[in-house]
Write a protein that holds these residues in place. Structure first.
Motif, short mmCIF file in Angstrom:
data_model
loop_
_atom_site.label_atom_id
_atom_site.label_comp_id
_atom_site.label_asym_id
_atom_site.label_seq_id
_atom_site.Cartn_x
_atom_site.Cartn_y
_atom_site.Cartn_z
N TRP A 46 0.84 -1.21 0.00
CA TRP A 46 0.00 0.00 0.00
C TRP A 46 0.88 1.26 0.00
O TRP A 46 0.57 2.24 -0.66
CB TRP A 46 -0.92 0.01 1.23
N ASP A 47 1.98 1.20 0.76
CA ASP A 47 2.89 2.34 0.78
C ASP A 47 3.49 2.60 -0.60
O ASP A 47 3.64 3.74 -1.04
CB ASP A 47 4.03 2.10 1.79
N VAL A 48 3.86 1.50 -1.29
CA VAL A 48 4.43 1.63 -2.63
C VAL A 48 3.44 2.33 -3.55
O VAL A 48 3.80 3.23 -4.33
CB VAL A 48 4.82 0.25 -3.19
N GLU A 49 2.17 1.93 -3.44
CA GLU A 49 1.14 2.54 -4.30
C GLU A 49 0.95 4.02 -3.95
O GLU A 49 0.83 4.86 -4.84
CB GLU A 49 -0.18 1.77 -4.11
N ASP A 50 0.92 4.34 -2.65
CA ASP A 50 0.73 5.73 -2.23
C ASP A 50 1.89 6.62 -2.67
O ASP A 50 1.70 7.82 -2.94
CB ASP A 50 0.59 5.81 -0.70
N MET A 51 3.10 6.05 -2.74
CA MET A 51 4.28 6.85 -3.06
C MET A 51 4.61 6.84 -4.55
O MET A 51 5.62 7.39 -4.98
CB MET A 51 5.48 6.34 -2.27
N SER A 52 3.75 6.24 -5.34
CA SER A 52 4.00 6.15 -6.78
C SER A 52 3.94 7.51 -7.47
O SER A 52 4.48 7.69 -8.56
CB SER A 52 3.00 5.19 -7.43
N GLU A 53 3.30 8.50 -6.81
CA GLU A 53 3.16 9.82 -7.43
C GLU A 53 4.44 10.65 -7.35
O GLU A 53 4.59 11.65 -8.03
CB GLU A 53 2.03 10.59 -6.73
N TYR A 54 5.40 10.23 -6.49
CA TYR A 54 6.62 11.01 -6.32
C TYR A 54 7.60 10.76 -7.46
O TYR A 54 7.71 9.63 -7.98
CB TYR A 54 7.29 10.68 -4.99
N GLU A 55 8.33 11.79 -7.79
CA GLU A 55 9.37 11.67 -8.80
C GLU A 55 10.55 10.84 -8.25
O GLU A 55 10.81 10.82 -7.05
CB GLU A 55 9.87 13.05 -9.23
N HIS A 56 11.25 10.21 -9.19
CA HIS A 56 12.42 9.40 -8.81
C HIS A 56 13.46 10.26 -8.09
O HIS A 56 14.08 9.82 -7.11
CB HIS A 56 13.03 8.76 -10.06
N SER A 57 13.63 11.49 -8.52
CA SER A 57 14.62 12.38 -7.89
C SER A 57 14.23 12.71 -6.46
O SER A 57 15.10 12.87 -5.58
CB SER A 57 14.76 13.67 -8.71
N GLU A 58 12.92 12.84 -6.19
CA GLU A 58 12.47 13.13 -4.84
C GLU A 58 12.75 11.94 -3.91
O GLU A 58 13.17 12.10 -2.76
CB GLU A 58 10.96 13.43 -4.84
N LEU A 59 12.52 10.73 -4.43
CA LEU A 59 12.81 9.53 -3.65
C LEU A 59 14.31 9.40 -3.38
O LEU A 59 14.73 9.00 -2.29
CB LEU A 59 12.29 8.28 -4.37
N GLN A 60 15.12 9.75 -4.39
CA GLN A 60 16.57 9.69 -4.23
C GLN A 60 17.04 10.67 -3.14
O GLN A 60 17.95 10.38 -2.36
CB GLN A 60 17.26 10.03 -5.56
N GLU A 61 16.39 11.81 -3.08
CA GLU A 61 16.75 12.80 -2.07
C GLU A 61 16.44 12.28 -0.66
O GLU A 61 17.22 12.48 0.28
CB GLU A 61 15.97 14.10 -2.34
#
Length: 573
Positions: A18-33
Protein backbone atom coordinates in the motif's frame (compact mmCIF):
# COMPACT_ATOMS: atom_id res chain seq x y z
CA UNK A 1 8.42 3.57 -6.54
CA UNK A 2 9.96 0.69 -8.46
CA UNK A 3 11.27 -2.55 -6.91
CA UNK A 4 14.90 -1.45 -7.12
CA UNK A 5 14.19 1.72 -5.16
CA UNK A 6 12.13 -0.23 -2.64
CA UNK A 7 15.07 -2.55 -1.98
CA UNK A 8 17.37 0.42 -1.34
CA UNK A 9 14.99 1.71 1.33
CA UNK A 10 14.59 -1.74 2.93
CA UNK A 11 17.42 -1.43 5.52
CA UNK A 12 15.78 1.70 6.93
CA UNK A 13 12.01 1.30 6.68
CA UNK A 14 9.48 -1.46 6.14
CA UNK A 15 7.47 -0.60 3.03
CA UNK A 16 4.30 -2.58 2.27
CA UNK A 17 2.44 -2.74 -1.03
CA UNK A 18 0.00 0.00 0.00
CA UNK A 19 2.89 2.34 0.78
CA UNK A 20 4.43 1.63 -2.63
CA UNK A 21 1.14 2.54 -4.30
CA UNK A 22 0.73 5.73 -2.23
CA UNK A 23 4.28 6.85 -3.06
CA UNK A 24 4.00 6.15 -6.78
CA UNK A 25 3.16 9.82 -7.43
CA UNK A 26 6.62 11.01 -6.32
CA UNK A 27 9.37 11.67 -8.80
CA UNK A 28 12.42 9.40 -8.81
CA UNK A 29 14.62 12.38 -7.89
CA UNK A 30 12.47 13.13 -4.84
CA UNK A 31 12.81 9.53 -3.65
CA UNK A 32 16.57 9.69 -4.23
CA UNK A 33 16.75 12.80 -2.07
CA UNK A 34 14.93 11.03 0.78
CA UNK A 35 17.18 7.97 0.39
CA UNK A 36 20.21 10.24 0.69
CA UNK A 37 18.96 11.40 4.13
CA UNK A 38 19.10 7.81 5.42
CA UNK A 39 22.43 7.03 3.76
CA UNK A 40 24.12 10.22 4.97
CA UNK A 41 22.81 9.58 8.46
CA UNK A 42 24.35 6.11 8.40
CA UNK A 43 27.71 7.57 7.36
CA UNK A 44 27.58 10.03 10.30
CA UNK A 45 26.62 7.32 12.78
CA UNK A 46 29.55 7.05 15.21
CA UNK A 47 27.98 4.31 17.37
CA UNK A 48 27.57 1.29 15.13
CA UNK A 49 25.74 -1.97 15.56
CA UNK A 50 28.03 -5.01 15.22
CA UNK A 51 26.84 -8.40 14.02
CA UNK A 52 27.97 -10.86 16.69
CA UNK A 53 27.28 -14.32 18.04
CA UNK A 54 27.50 -15.21 21.73
CA UNK A 55 29.64 -18.02 23.14
CA UNK A 56 29.70 -18.82 26.87
CA UNK A 57 32.62 -20.98 28.03
CA UNK A 58 33.22 -22.48 31.48
CA UNK A 59 36.62 -23.79 32.63
CA UNK A 60 36.50 -26.41 35.39
CA UNK A 61 39.22 -28.38 37.12
CA UNK A 62 41.47 -28.66 40.13
CA UNK A 63 43.56 -25.84 41.50
CA UNK A 64 46.85 -25.38 39.58
CA UNK A 65 45.55 -27.17 36.48
CA UNK A 66 46.28 -24.11 34.30
CA UNK A 67 42.77 -22.65 33.79
CA UNK A 68 43.84 -19.02 34.21
CA UNK A 69 46.82 -19.52 31.89
CA UNK A 70 44.43 -20.85 29.20
CA UNK A 71 42.53 -17.54 29.32
CA UNK A 72 45.73 -15.51 29.06
CA UNK A 73 46.92 -17.54 26.06
CA UNK A 74 43.55 -17.05 24.36
CA UNK A 75 44.08 -13.33 24.84
CA UNK A 76 47.74 -13.38 23.74
CA UNK A 77 49.54 -16.39 22.19
CA UNK A 78 52.90 -14.97 23.33
CA UNK A 79 51.89 -15.00 27.00
CA UNK A 80 54.79 -16.20 29.16
CA UNK A 81 53.76 -18.55 31.95
CA UNK A 82 55.00 -17.54 35.40
CA UNK A 83 55.13 -21.15 36.56
CA UNK A 84 53.21 -22.88 39.33
CA UNK A 85 53.41 -21.37 42.81
CA UNK A 86 52.74 -23.19 46.05
CA UNK A 87 49.41 -21.44 46.55
CA UNK A 88 46.67 -21.24 43.98
CA UNK A 89 46.67 -17.94 42.11
CA UNK A 90 42.87 -17.84 42.05
CA UNK A 91 40.70 -17.98 45.15
CA UNK A 92 37.98 -15.85 43.53
CA UNK A 93 36.25 -16.45 40.24
CA UNK A 94 37.17 -14.40 37.20
CA UNK A 95 34.84 -13.48 34.37
CA UNK A 96 36.52 -12.56 31.08
CA UNK A 97 34.79 -10.92 28.12
CA UNK A 98 36.52 -11.20 24.74
CA UNK A 99 35.35 -9.90 21.37
CA UNK A 100 36.77 -11.22 18.10
CA UNK A 101 36.01 -10.19 14.52
CA UNK A 102 36.43 -12.97 11.95
CA UNK A 103 36.16 -12.17 8.25
CA UNK A 104 34.68 -15.56 7.37
CA UNK A 105 32.07 -15.85 10.11
CA UNK A 106 31.51 -12.37 11.60
CA UNK A 107 32.03 -11.30 15.20
CA UNK A 108 31.92 -13.29 18.43
CA UNK A 109 31.43 -12.23 22.04
CA UNK A 110 33.08 -14.90 24.18
CA UNK A 111 32.37 -14.96 27.92
CA UNK A 112 34.81 -17.16 29.84
CA UNK A 113 34.06 -18.16 33.44
CA UNK A 114 37.22 -19.11 35.33
CA UNK A 115 36.08 -20.25 38.81
CA UNK A 116 38.24 -21.42 41.71
CA UNK A 117 39.59 -24.94 41.33
CA UNK A 118 39.07 -27.97 43.52
CA UNK A 119 41.64 -29.08 46.09
CA UNK A 120 42.95 -25.61 46.90
CA UNK A 121 45.92 -25.48 49.26
CA UNK A 122 45.55 -23.63 52.55
CA UNK A 123 46.70 -20.03 52.15
CA UNK A 124 47.94 -19.57 55.71
CA UNK A 125 48.54 -21.51 58.92
CA UNK A 126 45.28 -22.47 60.58
CA UNK A 127 43.20 -21.73 57.47
CA UNK A 128 40.65 -24.31 56.42
CA UNK A 129 40.89 -25.84 52.96
CA UNK A 130 37.61 -25.27 51.09
CA UNK A 131 35.62 -28.48 50.65
CA UNK A 132 34.64 -29.78 47.23
CA UNK A 133 30.97 -29.05 47.94
CA UNK A 134 31.77 -25.44 48.93
CA UNK A 135 33.74 -24.81 45.75
CA UNK A 136 30.99 -26.44 43.66
CA UNK A 137 28.36 -24.26 45.33
CA UNK A 138 30.41 -21.17 44.52
CA UNK A 139 30.71 -22.26 40.88
CA UNK A 140 26.93 -22.65 40.64
CA UNK A 141 26.45 -19.20 42.19
CA UNK A 142 28.81 -17.72 39.59
CA UNK A 143 26.80 -19.23 36.76
CA UNK A 144 23.48 -18.14 38.24
CA UNK A 145 24.65 -14.54 38.27
CA UNK A 146 26.42 -14.37 34.92
CA UNK A 147 25.03 -16.89 32.42
CA UNK A 148 21.72 -18.25 31.20
CA UNK A 149 23.26 -20.69 28.70
CA UNK A 150 26.55 -22.55 28.23
CA UNK A 151 28.13 -23.46 24.88
CA UNK A 152 31.29 -25.21 26.12
CA UNK A 153 32.41 -26.75 29.40
CA UNK A 154 36.11 -27.61 29.40
CA UNK A 155 37.39 -29.95 32.09
CA UNK A 156 40.95 -28.70 32.45
CA UNK A 157 43.78 -31.01 33.50
CA UNK A 158 47.56 -30.74 33.17
CA UNK A 159 49.91 -33.22 31.54
CA UNK A 160 53.44 -33.31 32.84
CA UNK A 161 54.52 -36.75 34.08
CA UNK A 162 51.13 -38.22 33.19
CA UNK A 163 47.69 -37.10 34.37
CA UNK A 164 47.51 -35.97 37.98
CA UNK A 165 45.20 -38.23 40.09
CA UNK A 166 43.52 -35.09 41.45
CA UNK A 167 42.58 -34.19 37.86
CA UNK A 168 40.77 -37.51 37.49
CA UNK A 169 38.92 -36.97 40.76
CA UNK A 170 38.02 -33.38 39.78
CA UNK A 171 36.65 -34.49 36.40
CA UNK A 172 34.59 -37.24 38.04
CA UNK A 173 33.09 -34.96 40.69
CA UNK A 174 32.48 -31.94 38.45
CA UNK A 175 30.93 -33.96 35.62
CA UNK A 176 28.51 -35.37 38.17
CA UNK A 177 27.77 -31.84 39.41
CA UNK A 178 26.96 -30.68 35.85
CA UNK A 179 24.58 -33.51 35.03
CA UNK A 180 22.27 -32.23 32.33
CA UNK A 181 25.03 -30.40 30.42
CA UNK A 182 26.77 -33.48 29.02
CA UNK A 183 26.32 -32.40 25.40
CA UNK A 184 28.82 -29.54 25.89
CA UNK A 185 31.48 -31.50 27.85
CA UNK A 186 35.06 -31.37 26.54
CA UNK A 187 38.52 -31.98 27.95
CA UNK A 188 41.39 -29.49 27.77
CA UNK A 189 44.90 -30.75 28.58
CA UNK A 190 47.33 -27.97 29.52
CA UNK A 191 51.14 -27.63 29.70
CA UNK A 192 51.55 -29.21 26.27
CA UNK A 193 53.57 -26.41 24.68
CA UNK A 194 56.43 -28.83 23.91
CA UNK A 195 54.11 -31.48 22.41
CA UNK A 196 53.81 -31.77 18.63
CA UNK A 197 50.43 -32.62 17.02
CA UNK A 198 51.43 -36.29 16.72
CA UNK A 199 52.46 -36.42 20.38
CA UNK A 200 49.11 -34.85 21.35
CA UNK A 201 47.32 -37.65 19.50
CA UNK A 202 49.21 -40.26 21.53
CA UNK A 203 48.45 -38.41 24.78
CA UNK A 204 44.75 -38.31 23.90
CA UNK A 205 44.75 -42.08 23.31
CA UNK A 206 46.43 -42.64 26.69
CA UNK A 207 43.96 -40.39 28.49
CA UNK A 208 40.94 -42.06 26.88
CA UNK A 209 42.29 -45.41 28.09
CA UNK A 210 42.41 -44.38 31.78
CA UNK A 211 39.96 -46.78 33.50
CA UNK A 212 38.56 -44.13 35.87
CA UNK A 213 37.59 -41.95 32.88
CA UNK A 214 36.01 -44.72 30.83
CA UNK A 215 32.47 -43.64 31.72
CA UNK A 216 33.29 -39.97 31.12
CA UNK A 217 34.36 -40.69 27.54
CA UNK A 218 31.91 -43.49 26.73
CA UNK A 219 28.64 -41.87 27.76
CA UNK A 220 29.18 -38.53 26.04
CA UNK A 221 30.84 -37.31 22.86
CA UNK A 222 33.78 -35.63 24.58
CA UNK A 223 36.41 -33.93 22.40
CA UNK A 224 39.96 -33.47 23.68
CA UNK A 225 41.87 -30.23 23.15
CA UNK A 226 45.34 -29.08 24.15
CA UNK A 227 46.92 -25.86 25.35
CA UNK A 228 50.27 -24.55 26.50
CA UNK A 229 52.25 -21.36 27.10
CA UNK A 230 55.73 -20.04 26.52
CA UNK A 231 58.25 -20.87 29.23
CA UNK A 232 59.80 -18.29 31.51
CA UNK A 233 63.00 -20.36 31.75
CA UNK A 234 63.42 -20.37 27.96
CA UNK A 235 63.51 -16.58 27.97
CA UNK A 236 65.89 -16.30 30.89
CA UNK A 237 68.29 -18.71 29.15
CA UNK A 238 67.46 -17.28 25.69
CA UNK A 239 66.68 -20.68 24.13
CA UNK A 240 65.57 -19.27 20.79
CA UNK A 241 64.88 -22.62 19.09
CA UNK A 242 62.76 -23.81 22.00
CA UNK A 243 60.79 -20.56 22.03
CA UNK A 244 60.17 -20.87 18.28
CA UNK A 245 58.97 -24.51 18.51
CA UNK A 246 56.74 -23.89 21.53
CA UNK A 247 55.20 -20.76 20.02
CA UNK A 248 54.30 -22.74 16.90
CA UNK A 249 52.64 -25.46 19.02
CA UNK A 250 50.81 -22.94 21.22
CA UNK A 251 49.39 -21.03 18.25
CA UNK A 252 48.25 -24.25 16.56
CA UNK A 253 46.47 -25.47 19.72
CA UNK A 254 44.97 -22.04 20.30
CA UNK A 255 43.60 -21.93 16.75
CA UNK A 256 41.95 -25.34 17.21
CA UNK A 257 40.39 -24.16 20.47
CA UNK A 258 39.01 -20.95 18.95
CA UNK A 259 37.60 -22.77 15.92
CA UNK A 260 35.78 -25.20 18.18
CA UNK A 261 34.33 -22.37 20.29
CA UNK A 262 33.14 -20.58 17.14
CA UNK A 263 31.46 -23.76 15.86
CA UNK A 264 29.58 -24.43 19.13
CA UNK A 265 26.31 -22.79 18.13
CA UNK A 266 24.21 -25.19 20.25
CA UNK A 267 24.04 -24.76 24.01
CA UNK A 268 22.46 -25.98 27.23
CA UNK A 269 20.48 -23.71 29.49
CA UNK A 270 21.90 -23.28 32.97
CA UNK A 271 18.49 -23.91 34.52
CA UNK A 272 18.50 -27.40 32.94
CA UNK A 273 21.50 -28.44 35.04
CA UNK A 274 20.15 -30.52 37.92
CA UNK A 275 22.50 -29.15 40.58
CA UNK A 276 21.71 -25.58 39.50
CA UNK A 277 17.97 -26.21 39.88
CA UNK A 278 18.48 -27.52 43.41
CA UNK A 279 20.76 -24.60 44.26
CA UNK A 280 18.51 -21.91 42.77
CA UNK A 281 15.73 -22.77 45.17
CA UNK A 282 17.74 -20.99 47.86
CA UNK A 283 18.93 -17.37 47.97
CA UNK A 284 22.55 -17.46 46.84
CA UNK A 285 25.21 -15.86 49.05
CA UNK A 286 27.33 -13.03 47.75
CA UNK A 287 30.01 -14.38 45.43
CA UNK A 288 33.60 -13.39 46.19
CA UNK A 289 34.54 -12.05 42.83
CA UNK A 290 37.76 -10.76 41.34
CA UNK A 291 37.82 -7.77 38.96
CA UNK A 292 36.85 -8.55 35.38
CA UNK A 293 39.75 -8.92 32.98
CA UNK A 294 42.22 -9.31 35.83
CA UNK A 295 45.79 -9.27 34.56
CA UNK A 296 49.01 -10.48 36.11
CA UNK A 297 50.86 -7.66 37.84
CA UNK A 298 54.51 -6.98 37.25
CA UNK A 299 56.85 -8.65 39.71
CA UNK A 300 59.36 -5.77 39.79
CA UNK A 301 59.64 -2.03 40.06
CA UNK A 302 60.22 0.44 37.27
CA UNK A 303 63.27 -0.20 35.15
CA UNK A 304 66.30 2.01 35.57
CA UNK A 305 67.39 4.20 32.70
CA UNK A 306 71.15 3.59 32.80
CA UNK A 307 71.24 1.30 29.73
CA UNK A 308 72.30 2.42 26.31
CA UNK A 309 69.46 3.30 23.93
CA UNK A 310 69.15 -0.10 22.23
CA UNK A 311 69.26 -2.10 25.47
CA UNK A 312 66.74 0.21 27.12
CA UNK A 313 64.34 -0.23 24.20
CA UNK A 314 64.72 -4.02 24.39
CA UNK A 315 64.02 -4.06 28.13
CA UNK A 316 60.92 -1.92 27.72
CA UNK A 317 59.67 -4.21 24.93
CA UNK A 318 60.10 -7.33 27.06
CA UNK A 319 58.42 -5.71 30.07
CA UNK A 320 55.15 -5.87 28.13
CA UNK A 321 54.96 -9.53 29.12
CA UNK A 322 54.70 -8.51 32.79
CA UNK A 323 56.52 -11.54 34.20
CA UNK A 324 60.18 -10.49 34.49
CA UNK A 325 61.60 -8.56 37.42
CA UNK A 326 64.20 -5.83 36.88
CA UNK A 327 66.84 -8.16 38.33
CA UNK A 328 65.98 -10.86 35.79
CA UNK A 329 66.03 -8.38 32.92
CA UNK A 330 69.42 -7.12 34.05
CA UNK A 331 70.74 -10.70 34.27
CA UNK A 332 69.52 -11.48 30.75
CA UNK A 333 71.15 -8.29 29.45
CA UNK A 334 74.47 -9.22 31.06
CA UNK A 335 74.50 -12.79 29.69
CA UNK A 336 73.44 -12.14 26.10
CA UNK A 337 74.25 -9.68 23.35
CA UNK A 338 71.76 -7.10 22.12
CA UNK A 339 71.54 -8.87 18.74
CA UNK A 340 70.60 -12.16 20.47
CA UNK A 341 67.99 -10.42 22.59
CA UNK A 342 66.49 -8.61 19.59
CA UNK A 343 66.35 -11.88 17.63
CA UNK A 344 63.99 -13.32 20.25
CA UNK A 345 61.75 -10.24 20.16
CA UNK A 346 61.63 -10.32 16.34
CA UNK A 347 60.66 -13.99 16.51
CA UNK A 348 57.78 -13.24 18.88
CA UNK A 349 56.55 -10.16 17.05
CA UNK A 350 56.81 -11.88 13.67
CA UNK A 351 54.78 -14.90 14.77
CA UNK A 352 52.17 -12.89 16.66
CA UNK A 353 51.70 -10.51 13.71
CA UNK A 354 50.39 -13.49 11.70
CA UNK A 355 47.86 -14.41 14.38
CA UNK A 356 44.30 -14.48 13.01
CA UNK A 357 42.68 -14.39 16.43
CA UNK A 358 43.02 -10.95 18.02
CA UNK A 359 40.61 -10.65 20.92
CA UNK A 360 39.61 -7.33 22.42
CA UNK A 361 38.00 -6.85 25.78
CA UNK A 362 34.40 -5.71 25.69
CA UNK A 363 32.05 -4.17 28.23
CA UNK A 364 28.58 -5.37 29.18
CA UNK A 365 25.76 -3.13 30.33
CA UNK A 366 22.35 -4.40 31.47
CA UNK A 367 19.57 -1.86 31.00
CA UNK A 368 15.88 -1.83 31.88
CA UNK A 369 13.34 0.45 30.23
CA UNK A 370 9.87 0.59 31.77
CA UNK A 371 6.84 2.83 31.84
CA UNK A 372 3.14 3.06 31.21
CA UNK A 373 1.50 2.18 27.91
CA UNK A 374 2.33 4.12 24.73
CA UNK A 375 5.48 5.63 26.29
CA UNK A 376 7.67 4.55 23.36
CA UNK A 377 9.91 2.02 25.14
CA UNK A 378 10.33 -0.37 22.20
CA UNK A 379 11.03 2.50 19.78
CA UNK A 380 13.73 3.72 22.17
CA UNK A 381 15.42 0.30 22.21
CA UNK A 382 15.35 0.06 18.42
CA UNK A 383 16.80 3.58 18.17
CA UNK A 384 19.71 2.55 20.42
CA UNK A 385 20.60 -0.08 17.83
CA UNK A 386 19.98 1.80 14.58
CA UNK A 387 19.04 5.51 14.63
CA UNK A 388 18.42 5.62 10.88
CA UNK A 389 15.73 2.94 11.03
CA UNK A 390 12.05 3.70 11.45
CA UNK A 391 10.94 1.51 14.40
CA UNK A 392 8.19 -1.10 14.26
CA UNK A 393 5.70 -1.62 17.13
CA UNK A 394 6.09 -4.49 19.62
CA UNK A 395 3.46 -5.76 22.02
CA UNK A 396 5.25 -7.91 24.60
CA UNK A 397 8.15 -7.90 27.04
CA UNK A 398 11.39 -8.43 25.14
CA UNK A 399 15.07 -8.98 25.96
CA UNK A 400 17.24 -7.32 23.30
CA UNK A 401 20.92 -8.22 23.25
CA UNK A 402 23.21 -6.40 20.81
CA UNK A 403 26.80 -5.23 20.48
CA UNK A 404 27.82 -1.68 19.64
CA UNK A 405 31.14 -0.13 18.68
CA UNK A 406 31.63 3.35 20.12
CA UNK A 407 35.08 4.81 19.55
CA UNK A 408 37.55 2.46 21.24
CA UNK A 409 34.80 0.76 23.23
CA UNK A 410 32.91 -2.42 22.34
CA UNK A 411 29.72 -2.61 24.41
CA UNK A 412 27.41 -5.60 24.68
CA UNK A 413 24.02 -4.28 25.76
CA UNK A 414 21.18 -6.33 27.22
CA UNK A 415 17.94 -4.37 27.39
CA UNK A 416 14.89 -5.69 29.21
CA UNK A 417 12.07 -3.86 27.40
CA UNK A 418 8.90 -4.05 29.51
CA UNK A 419 5.76 -3.63 27.44
CA UNK A 420 3.91 -0.56 28.70
CA UNK A 421 1.58 -1.21 31.63
CA UNK A 422 -2.03 -0.14 31.36
CA UNK A 423 -1.91 1.09 34.95
CA UNK A 424 0.18 3.65 36.78
CA UNK A 425 0.52 1.23 39.73
CA UNK A 426 4.22 1.44 40.59
CA UNK A 427 4.12 -1.76 42.66
CA UNK A 428 2.82 -3.73 39.69
CA UNK A 429 5.49 -2.25 37.39
CA UNK A 430 8.24 -2.97 39.94
CA UNK A 431 7.16 -6.61 40.35
CA UNK A 432 6.99 -7.03 36.57
CA UNK A 433 10.50 -5.60 36.28
CA UNK A 434 12.00 -8.05 38.78
CA UNK A 435 10.11 -11.05 37.34
CA UNK A 436 11.19 -10.28 33.77
CA UNK A 437 14.82 -9.66 34.70
CA UNK A 438 15.07 -12.96 36.57
CA UNK A 439 13.19 -14.77 33.79
CA UNK A 440 15.91 -13.63 31.34
CA UNK A 441 18.66 -14.33 33.90
CA UNK A 442 19.50 -10.63 34.25
CA UNK A 443 20.59 -10.63 37.90
CA UNK A 444 22.22 -7.18 37.82
CA UNK A 445 21.31 -3.94 36.07
CA UNK A 446 23.58 -0.97 35.46
CA UNK A 447 20.92 1.63 34.69
CA UNK A 448 17.16 1.88 34.23
CA UNK A 449 14.92 4.36 32.45
CA UNK A 450 11.32 5.25 33.18
CA UNK A 451 9.93 6.27 29.80
CA UNK A 452 7.16 8.79 29.32
CA UNK A 453 6.09 11.33 26.73
CA UNK A 454 5.17 14.91 27.52
CA UNK A 455 3.06 15.82 24.49
CA UNK A 456 0.38 18.00 26.05
CA UNK A 457 2.11 17.69 29.45
CA UNK A 458 3.14 14.68 31.51
CA UNK A 459 0.20 12.39 32.30
CA UNK A 460 -1.13 11.80 35.83
CA UNK A 461 -0.60 8.08 35.24
CA UNK A 462 3.13 8.63 34.67
CA UNK A 463 3.39 10.87 37.74
CA UNK A 464 1.67 8.21 39.88
CA UNK A 465 3.96 5.44 38.61
CA UNK A 466 7.13 7.51 39.09
CA UNK A 467 6.11 8.52 42.62
CA UNK A 468 5.46 4.93 43.67
CA UNK A 469 8.61 3.62 42.01
CA UNK A 470 10.79 6.14 43.83
CA UNK A 471 9.28 4.85 47.08
CA UNK A 472 9.54 1.15 46.25
CA UNK A 473 12.96 1.04 44.62
CA UNK A 474 16.12 0.88 46.68
CA UNK A 475 19.03 2.66 45.04
CA UNK A 476 16.72 4.62 42.75
CA UNK A 477 19.01 7.63 42.93
CA UNK A 478 21.73 5.62 41.21
CA UNK A 479 19.82 3.51 38.70
CA UNK A 480 16.41 4.86 37.67
CA UNK A 481 16.38 7.89 35.38
CA UNK A 482 13.63 9.67 33.48
CA UNK A 483 13.49 9.21 29.71
CA UNK A 484 11.27 11.60 27.75
CA UNK A 485 10.47 10.01 24.42
CA UNK A 486 9.03 11.42 21.18
CA UNK A 487 11.48 14.32 21.45
CA UNK A 488 12.90 14.29 17.92
CA UNK A 489 11.29 17.68 17.19
CA UNK A 490 12.12 19.30 20.54
CA UNK A 491 15.90 19.38 20.49
CA UNK A 492 16.16 23.12 21.20
CA UNK A 493 13.60 23.03 24.05
CA UNK A 494 14.77 20.04 26.09
CA UNK A 495 16.21 22.21 28.88
CA UNK A 496 12.86 23.94 29.30
CA UNK A 497 10.93 20.64 29.34
CA UNK A 498 13.32 19.20 31.93
CA UNK A 499 12.88 22.24 34.18
CA UNK A 500 9.07 21.97 33.96
CA UNK A 501 9.11 18.24 34.79
CA UNK A 502 11.48 18.70 37.75
CA UNK A 503 9.17 21.41 39.09
CA UNK A 504 6.14 19.10 39.34
CA UNK A 505 5.32 18.99 43.11
CA UNK A 506 4.36 15.29 43.12
CA UNK A 507 7.81 14.39 41.72
CA UNK A 508 9.79 16.16 44.42
CA UNK A 509 10.77 12.84 46.04
CA UNK A 510 11.62 11.30 42.68
CA UNK A 511 14.13 14.07 41.94
CA UNK A 512 15.34 14.37 45.55
CA UNK A 513 18.74 12.98 44.58
CA UNK A 514 20.87 15.16 42.28
CA UNK A 515 22.07 11.95 40.60
CA UNK A 516 18.67 11.34 38.98
CA UNK A 517 19.03 12.51 35.38
CA UNK A 518 16.61 13.38 32.61
CA UNK A 519 17.30 12.06 29.12
CA UNK A 520 15.54 12.58 25.82
CA UNK A 521 15.06 10.30 22.86
CA UNK A 522 13.18 10.19 19.60
CA UNK A 523 12.94 8.29 16.36
CA UNK A 524 12.28 8.86 12.70
CA UNK A 525 8.60 9.02 11.86
CA UNK A 526 6.87 6.82 9.28
CA UNK A 527 4.36 9.57 8.38
CA UNK A 528 7.22 11.97 7.54
CA UNK A 529 8.64 9.29 5.26
CA UNK A 530 5.35 8.57 3.46
CA UNK A 531 4.81 12.32 2.94
CA UNK A 532 8.41 12.64 1.74
CA UNK A 533 9.11 15.42 4.28
CA UNK A 534 12.83 15.31 3.51
CA UNK A 535 13.85 18.42 5.43
CA UNK A 536 11.94 17.32 8.54
CA UNK A 537 13.46 13.83 8.35
CA UNK A 538 16.97 15.27 8.02
CA UNK A 539 16.53 17.63 10.99
CA UNK A 540 14.95 14.95 13.18
CA UNK A 541 17.72 12.47 12.39
CA UNK A 542 20.35 14.95 13.56
CA UNK A 543 18.45 15.52 16.81
CA UNK A 544 18.01 11.77 17.35
CA UNK A 545 21.72 11.08 16.91
CA UNK A 546 22.71 13.87 19.32
CA UNK A 547 20.34 12.52 22.01
CA UNK A 548 21.57 8.97 21.36
CA UNK A 549 25.22 9.97 21.91
CA UNK A 550 24.37 11.46 25.31
CA UNK A 551 22.51 8.27 26.24
CA UNK A 552 25.46 6.08 25.27
CA UNK A 553 27.86 8.27 27.26
CA UNK A 554 25.66 7.68 30.29
CA UNK A 555 25.31 3.93 29.64
CA UNK A 556 29.07 3.52 29.28
CA UNK A 557 29.76 5.45 32.50
CA UNK A 558 27.23 3.36 34.49
CA UNK A 559 29.78 0.77 35.55
CA UNK A 560 28.45 -0.14 39.02
CA UNK A 561 25.70 -2.79 38.83
CA UNK A 562 22.77 -3.13 41.22
CA UNK A 563 21.42 -6.55 42.27
CA UNK A 564 17.91 -6.97 40.86
CA UNK A 565 16.78 -9.08 43.83
CA UNK A 566 17.78 -6.28 46.21
CA UNK A 567 16.36 -3.46 44.10
CA UNK A 568 12.75 -3.58 45.25
CA UNK A 569 11.81 -2.96 48.87
CA UNK A 570 9.64 -5.52 50.71
CA UNK A 571 6.68 -3.14 50.54
CA UNK A 572 6.34 -3.84 46.83
CA UNK A 573 6.13 -7.61 47.17
Amino acid sequence: MDEEMRLQFEPFVSINDWDVEDMSEYEHSELQEMLAVFQNGEKCNNIRLKSTELRNVVLLGRSHSGKSTVVKVLQNPAHIDEGVGFLSGLSKFNFHRLHLDQQESGGYNINIVDPPGLFQRKRCEGAREPSTSEVCSQILDCLRIELSQIHCIFFVCSFEAGINPNDIQAITELSSLFKGAESVFHMLITRCEDKSPSMCQRIEAEVRAIPELEQFFSLWKVSVFFSGALSRADFLMLRTDSIRDKLYNVMHMRAMLYKHIFNCSSYVRVNKIEAFNRRSQMMAPKVDRAPIHQTVSSSGTNATTMDNGGMRQWRESLKRFDVFSDMELAEMASLHSLSQLNAVLELLEGKVSMDRFRPEEYTTRNIVVLGCRYAGQSAFVQMLQTPTQIPTPRFSNVLDSFTMEYGEHIININVVDLFGQATGNGGHIAKTLVDECLEHNVERIHTAFFACQVTGGISSQDVQAMTELSRLFKGTDKALHLLITHSERRSSHTWKIEAEVRAIPELEDYFASPDVKVFFSGTLNNDDFLMLATKTMSDNLKHVMDMRTRLYDHILSSSTPIEVRALVSPASE
